[in-house]
Design a protein around this motif. Structure first.
Motif, PDB file in Angstrom:
ATOM      1  N   ARG A 214      53.423  51.426  42.970  1.00 21.93           N
ATOM      2  CA  ARG A 214      54.736  50.749  42.488  1.00 21.93           C
ATOM      3  C   ARG A 214      55.510  50.408  43.697  1.00 21.93           C
ATOM      4  NH1 ARG A 214      58.280  52.418  37.440  1.00 21.93           N
ATOM      5  NH2 ARG A 214      57.763  54.382  38.279  1.00 21.93           N
ATOM      6  N   SER A 240      47.517  51.908  41.204  1.00 23.61           N
ATOM      7  CA  SER A 240      47.955  52.960  40.460  1.00 23.61           C
ATOM      8  C   SER A 240      48.208  52.389  39.095  1.00 23.61           C
ATOM      9  CB  SER A 240      49.130  53.375  40.833  1.00 23.61           C
ATOM     10  OG  SER A 240      50.407  52.700  40.923  1.00 23.61           O
ATOM     11  N   ARG A 241      48.400  53.360  37.986  1.00 23.73           N
ATOM     12  CA  ARG A 241      48.341  52.741  36.764  1.00 23.73           C
ATOM     13  C   ARG A 241      49.751  51.674  36.581  1.00 23.73           C
ATOM     14  NH1 ARG A 241      48.076  55.986  31.297  1.00 23.73           N
ATOM     15  NH2 ARG A 241      50.188  55.703  30.541  1.00 23.73           N
ATOM     16  N   GLN A 254      42.448  50.094  38.632  1.00 23.65           N
ATOM     17  CA  GLN A 254      43.072  51.433  38.373  1.00 23.65           C
ATOM     18  C   GLN A 254      42.251  52.650  38.818  1.00 23.65           C
ATOM     19  OE1 GLN A 254      45.247  51.990  34.685  1.00 23.65           O
ATOM     20  NE2 GLN A 254      44.996  54.212  34.787  1.00 23.65           N
ATOM     21  N   ILE A 255      42.755  53.297  39.488  1.00 21.47           N
ATOM     22  CA  ILE A 255      42.320  54.892  40.106  1.00 21.47           C
ATOM     23  C   ILE A 255      42.949  55.701  39.381  1.00 21.47           C
ATOM     24  CG2 ILE A 255      41.911  56.192  42.093  1.00 21.47           C
ATOM     25  CD1 ILE A 255      40.838  53.322  42.556  1.00 21.47           C
ATOM     26  N   THR A 258      42.831  57.639  33.745  1.00 24.07           N
ATOM     27  CA  THR A 258      42.625  56.619  32.823  1.00 24.07           C
ATOM     28  C   THR A 258      41.954  55.466  33.463  1.00 24.07           C
ATOM     29  OG1 THR A 258      45.058  56.456  32.940  1.00 24.07           O
ATOM     30  CG2 THR A 258      44.069  57.101  30.874  1.00 24.07           C
ATOM     31  N   SER A 273      53.052  57.569  44.686  1.00 26.94           N
ATOM     32  CA  SER A 273      53.595  58.931  44.698  1.00 26.94           C
ATOM     33  C   SER A 273      52.734  60.085  44.817  1.00 26.94           C
ATOM     34  CB  SER A 273      54.749  59.299  43.460  1.00 26.94           C
ATOM     35  OG  SER A 273      54.096  58.856  42.583  1.00 26.94           O
ATOM     36  N   GLN A 277      47.790  62.410  37.938  1.00 27.82           N
ATOM     37  CA  GLN A 277      46.835  61.506  37.036  1.00 27.82           C
ATOM     38  C   GLN A 277      46.189  60.565  37.920  1.00 27.82           C
ATOM     39  OE1 GLN A 277      49.998  62.155  36.064  1.00 27.82           O
ATOM     40  NE2 GLN A 277      49.892  62.928  34.119  1.00 27.82           N
ATOM     41  N   HIS A 278      46.810  60.061  39.206  1.00 26.20           N
ATOM     42  CA  HIS A 278      46.427  59.589  40.188  1.00 26.20           C
ATOM     43  C   HIS A 278      45.406  60.157  41.055  1.00 26.20           C
ATOM     44  CE1 HIS A 278      46.002  55.591  42.536  1.00 26.20           C
ATOM     45  NE2 HIS A 278      46.047  56.727  43.829  1.00 26.20           N
ATOM     46  N   ASN A 292      54.328  56.011  52.905  1.00 32.30           N
ATOM     47  CA  ASN A 292      55.221  56.386  51.741  1.00 32.30           C
ATOM     48  C   ASN A 292      56.549  56.633  52.528  1.00 32.30           C
ATOM     49  OD1 ASN A 292      56.947  57.454  49.576  1.00 32.30           O
ATOM     50  ND2 ASN A 292      55.154  57.565  48.487  1.00 32.30           N
ATOM     51  N   ASP A 310      58.592  52.490  55.766  1.00 31.00           N
ATOM     52  CA  ASP A 310      58.722  51.666  54.676  1.00 31.00           C
ATOM     53  C   ASP A 310      57.293  50.520  54.684  1.00 31.00           C
ATOM     54  OD1 ASP A 310      59.018  49.041  53.316  1.00 31.00           O
ATOM     55  OD2 ASP A 310      61.198  49.418  53.405  1.00 31.00           O
ATOM     56  N   LEU A 311      56.414  50.497  53.689  1.00 30.37           N
ATOM     57  CA  LEU A 311      55.129  49.691  53.786  1.00 30.37           C
ATOM     58  C   LEU A 311      55.145  48.414  54.338  1.00 30.37           C
ATOM     59  CD1 LEU A 311      54.189  48.272  51.103  1.00 30.37           C
ATOM     60  CD2 LEU A 311      54.183  50.369  50.142  1.00 30.37           C
TER      61      LEU A 311
HETATM   62  C1  LIG Z   1      48.042  60.188  30.132  1.00 29.78           C
HETATM   63  C2  LIG Z   1      48.428  59.434  31.426  1.00 29.78           C
HETATM   64  C3  LIG Z   1      47.507  59.085  32.268  1.00 29.78           C
HETATM   65  C4  LIG Z   1      47.634  58.482  33.365  1.00 29.78           C
HETATM   66  N1  LIG Z   1      46.684  57.859  34.100  1.00 29.78           N
HETATM   67  C5  LIG Z   1      46.842  57.406  35.455  1.00 29.78           C
HETATM   68  C6  LIG Z   1      45.843  56.907  36.205  1.00 29.78           C
HETATM   69  O1  LIG Z   1      44.557  56.756  35.659  1.00 29.78           O
HETATM   70  N2  LIG Z   1      46.277  56.404  37.275  1.00 29.78           N
HETATM   71  C7  LIG Z   1      47.369  56.398  37.808  1.00 29.78           C
HETATM   72  O2  LIG Z   1      47.749  55.991  39.082  1.00 29.78           O
HETATM   73  N3  LIG Z   1      48.545  56.943  37.039  1.00 29.78           N
HETATM   74  C8  LIG Z   1      48.214  57.530  35.766  1.00 29.78           C
HETATM   75  N4  LIG Z   1      49.179  57.798  34.987  1.00 29.78           N
HETATM   76  C9  LIG Z   1      50.502  57.594  35.602  1.00 29.78           C
HETATM   77  C10 LIG Z   1      51.186  58.528  36.573  1.00 29.78           C
HETATM   78  O3  LIG Z   1      51.409  59.574  36.005  1.00 29.78           O
HETATM   79  C11 LIG Z   1      52.184  57.884  37.398  1.00 29.78           C
HETATM   80  O4  LIG Z   1      53.423  57.467  36.666  1.00 29.78           O
HETATM   81  C12 LIG Z   1      51.541  56.921  38.328  1.00 29.78           C
HETATM   82  O5  LIG Z   1      50.602  57.056  39.063  1.00 29.78           O
HETATM   83  C13 LIG Z   1      52.897  56.500  39.468  1.00 29.78           C
HETATM   84  O6  LIG Z   1      52.294  55.364  40.019  1.00 29.78           O
HETATM   85  P1  LIG Z   1      52.840  55.106  41.479  1.00 29.78           P
HETATM   86  O7  LIG Z   1      52.597  56.180  42.366  1.00 29.78           O
HETATM   87  O8  LIG Z   1      52.456  53.674  41.752  1.00 29.78           O
HETATM   88  O9  LIG Z   1      54.623  55.019  41.178  1.00 29.78           O
HETATM   89  P2  LIG Z   1      55.746  55.871  41.584  1.00 29.78           P
HETATM   90  O10 LIG Z   1      55.431  57.094  41.247  1.00 29.78           O
HETATM   91  O11 LIG Z   1      56.935  55.136  41.061  1.00 29.78           O
HETATM   92  O12 LIG Z   1      55.927  56.056  43.192  1.00 29.78           O
HETATM   93  C14 LIG Z   1      56.176  55.117  43.973  1.00 29.78           C
HETATM   94  C15 LIG Z   1      56.174  55.452  45.463  1.00 29.78           C
HETATM   95  O13 LIG Z   1      56.379  54.645  46.400  1.00 29.78           O
HETATM   96  C16 LIG Z   1      57.350  54.874  47.294  1.00 29.78           C
HETATM   97  N5  LIG Z   1      57.830  53.790  47.974  1.00 29.78           N
HETATM   98  C17 LIG Z   1      58.686  53.036  47.183  1.00 29.78           C
HETATM   99  N6  LIG Z   1      58.866  52.028  47.915  1.00 29.78           N
HETATM  100  C18 LIG Z   1      58.402  52.080  49.292  1.00 29.78           C
HETATM  101  C19 LIG Z   1      58.044  51.340  50.331  1.00 29.78           C
HETATM  102  N7  LIG Z   1      58.749  50.307  50.606  1.00 29.78           N
HETATM  103  N8  LIG Z   1      57.236  51.972  51.251  1.00 29.78           N
HETATM  104  C20 LIG Z   1      56.671  52.974  51.219  1.00 29.78           C
HETATM  105  N9  LIG Z   1      56.581  53.806  50.094  1.00 29.78           N
HETATM  106  C21 LIG Z   1      57.640  53.251  49.014  1.00 29.78           C
HETATM  107  C22 LIG Z   1      58.036  55.864  46.777  1.00 29.78           C
HETATM  108  O14 LIG Z   1      58.587  56.761  47.403  1.00 29.78           O
HETATM  109  C23 LIG Z   1      57.064  56.735  45.499  1.00 29.78           C
HETATM  110  O15 LIG Z   1      56.662  57.908  46.256  1.00 29.78           O
HETATM  111  C24 LIG Z   1      49.083  58.323  33.931  1.00 29.78           C
HETATM  112  C25 LIG Z   1      50.038  58.991  33.226  1.00 29.78           C
HETATM  113  C26 LIG Z   1      49.764  59.619  31.954  1.00 29.78           C
HETATM  114  C27 LIG Z   1      50.852  60.302  31.074  1.00 29.78           C
END
Ligand SMILES: Cc1cc2nc3c(=O)[nH]c(=O)nc-3n(C[C@H](O)[C@H](O)[C@H](O)COP(=O)(O)OP(=O)(O)OC[C@H]3O[C@@H](n4cnc5c(N)ncnc54)[C@H](O)[C@@H]3O)c2cc1C
Length: 330
Positions: A214, A240-241, A254-255, A258, A273, A277-278, A292, A310-311
């Motif tokens: 995200r 990520s999801r 998706q990695i 799930t 992050s 789950q990831h 990050n 910042d990416l």
């Molecule tokens: C049953 C279940 C199954 C799931 N299965 C999966 C799955 O298979 N895969 C999966 O990925 N998730 C899965 N999830 C979701 C998981 O819990 C997280 O919500 C998800 O992985 C978070 O995605 P993210 O890291 O992209 O986003 P976030 O958690 O929102 O993290 C975003 C990160 O980006 C960083 N960031 C923001 N802006 C910048 C920038 N400009 N430069 C650098 N860094 C920045 C932030 O510091 C933060 O660390 C599942 C959840 C459940 C409940």
């Protein structure tokens, strides 16, 4: 007599899901720690005889197959009705379900009906002062908590990828008992499953994966991720999801638990992050680089190189530096 440990099998289309064997592996570890208790695997569904036989053959454990007429697929209401009925009689010490969409759907409600404790997302069993604790991630994976309960019954959801599957093909199959129970859902009904055809081979076969989270901020920034990936031969883009849920990438990318489980030589996590789950889907990677802007991001706990930037500024500079070097060497 000691209380049994119960495993709730997951199955689909006539086959046990792989997590069922991981749950059996978890139950055996728990059984050793408790030095007691038999293990019974419960299978619920309409046509489940062959699923029950397969599980009994592969694990050597007792299987209790509950045939529910009309229950073509999973239904949380029916699972809770049937299981609260059976488990109230059995009074198991531990009930183990998957930390999956299904397990998380029925386990907490079932725990309430049984008056049991509920510990979700269990990744390990640890002993502290002779007490069995269950390890789970909190605060998005930044902290690990060892949770103990003295409740006589505990519902546990086990994170996929945390326990080795029960070894296949044991000497003798476990016994299978059958029972028929009636339960019709009143509030929620399945309207069937629509399976999307996806080609996940790109990520599962890639030697280098650049994964977007995200933190990329907007779909247009995926261009940066693709450009970074294109610097490496045999590379693919993962996500990520959240990125897939937002429709920025197809679910084939998706990695995670799930999504796909991958083990490339190099994994570059961009704006991810590091939720458990990831991480469960990529922890087999050879070398991990994470970008990050949060220095406390959990992904750094599983990274070989941590880039706190910042990416959106870092990746263009990285690509440009690489291109300049290539231009000089030509
Ligand atoms: C049953 C279940 C199954 C799931 N299965 C999966 C799955 O298979 N895969 C999966 O990925 N998730 C899965 N999830 C979701 C998981 O819990 C997280 O919500 C998800 O992985 C978070 O995605 P993210 O890291 O992209 O986003 P976030 O958690 O929102 O993290 C975003 C990160 O980006 C960083 N960031 C923001 N802006 C910048 C920038 N400009 N430069 C650098 N860094 C920045 C932030 O510091 C933060 O660390 C599942 C959840 C459940 C409940």
């Amino acid at each position: 007599m000691s209380q049994p440990i119960v495993v709730i099998a997951e199955h689909a289309e006539g086959h046990p899901r792989p997590i069922t064997y991981e749950l059996a592996g978890f139950a055996r570890t728990l059984q050793k720690e408790m030095q007691s208790s038999e293990i019974t695997i419960i299978v619920i569904g309409e046509i489940i005889d062959s699923v029950a036989e397969i599980i009994a053959r592969k694990t050597g454990l007792s299987v209790f197959a509950i045939r529910v007429p009309g229950l073509a697929g999973y239904n949380a209401e029916v699972y809770k009705n049937i299981l609260s009925n059976v488990l109230t009689d059995w009074q198991p010490s531990h009930v183990c379900a998957a930390h999956s969409t299904q397990g998380m759907d029925f386990a907490p409600g079932l725990a309430v009906r049984l008056g049991a404790a509920c510990i979700t997302g269990v990744e390990a069993i640890v002993k502290q002062d002779e007490k069995i604790c269950f390890r789970r991630a909190v605060s998005g994976g930044k902290i690990m908590a060892d949770v103990f309960t003295d409740s006589p019954m505990v519902l546990l959801t086990i994170l996929p990828g945390s326990f080795a599957p029960d070894p296949a093909n044991v000497a003798a199959p476990g016994p299978v008992k059958h029972r028929m129970m009636e339960s019709a859902p009143k509030q929620s009904f399945s309207r069937g499953i629509i399976r999307k055809s996806m080609d996940v081979s790109a990520v599962t076969e890639a030697e280098v994966i650049v994964a977007a989270g995200r933190g990329i901020g907007e779909k247009e920034h995926l261009d940066l991720i693709y450009r970074l990936a294109s610097l490496f031969p045999k590379s693919a883009v993962g996500g990520s999801r959240i990125v897939c849920d937002q429709g920025w990438l197809d679910y084939a990318h998706q990695i995670g638990v799930t999504g796909c489980t991958v083990a490339p030589n190099l994994y570059i996590a961009c704006g991810i992050s590091g939720a458990i789950q990831h991480v469960s889907g990529m922890r087999g990677s050879g070398f991990v680089i994470s970008i990050n802007k949060d220095s406390k991001a959990a992904i750094f706990n599983v990274s070989d190189v941590c880039i706190i930037e910042d990416l959106t500024t870092f990746i263009p500079i990285l690509i440009e530096t690489h291109e300049n070097r290539c231009a000089v060497s030509e």
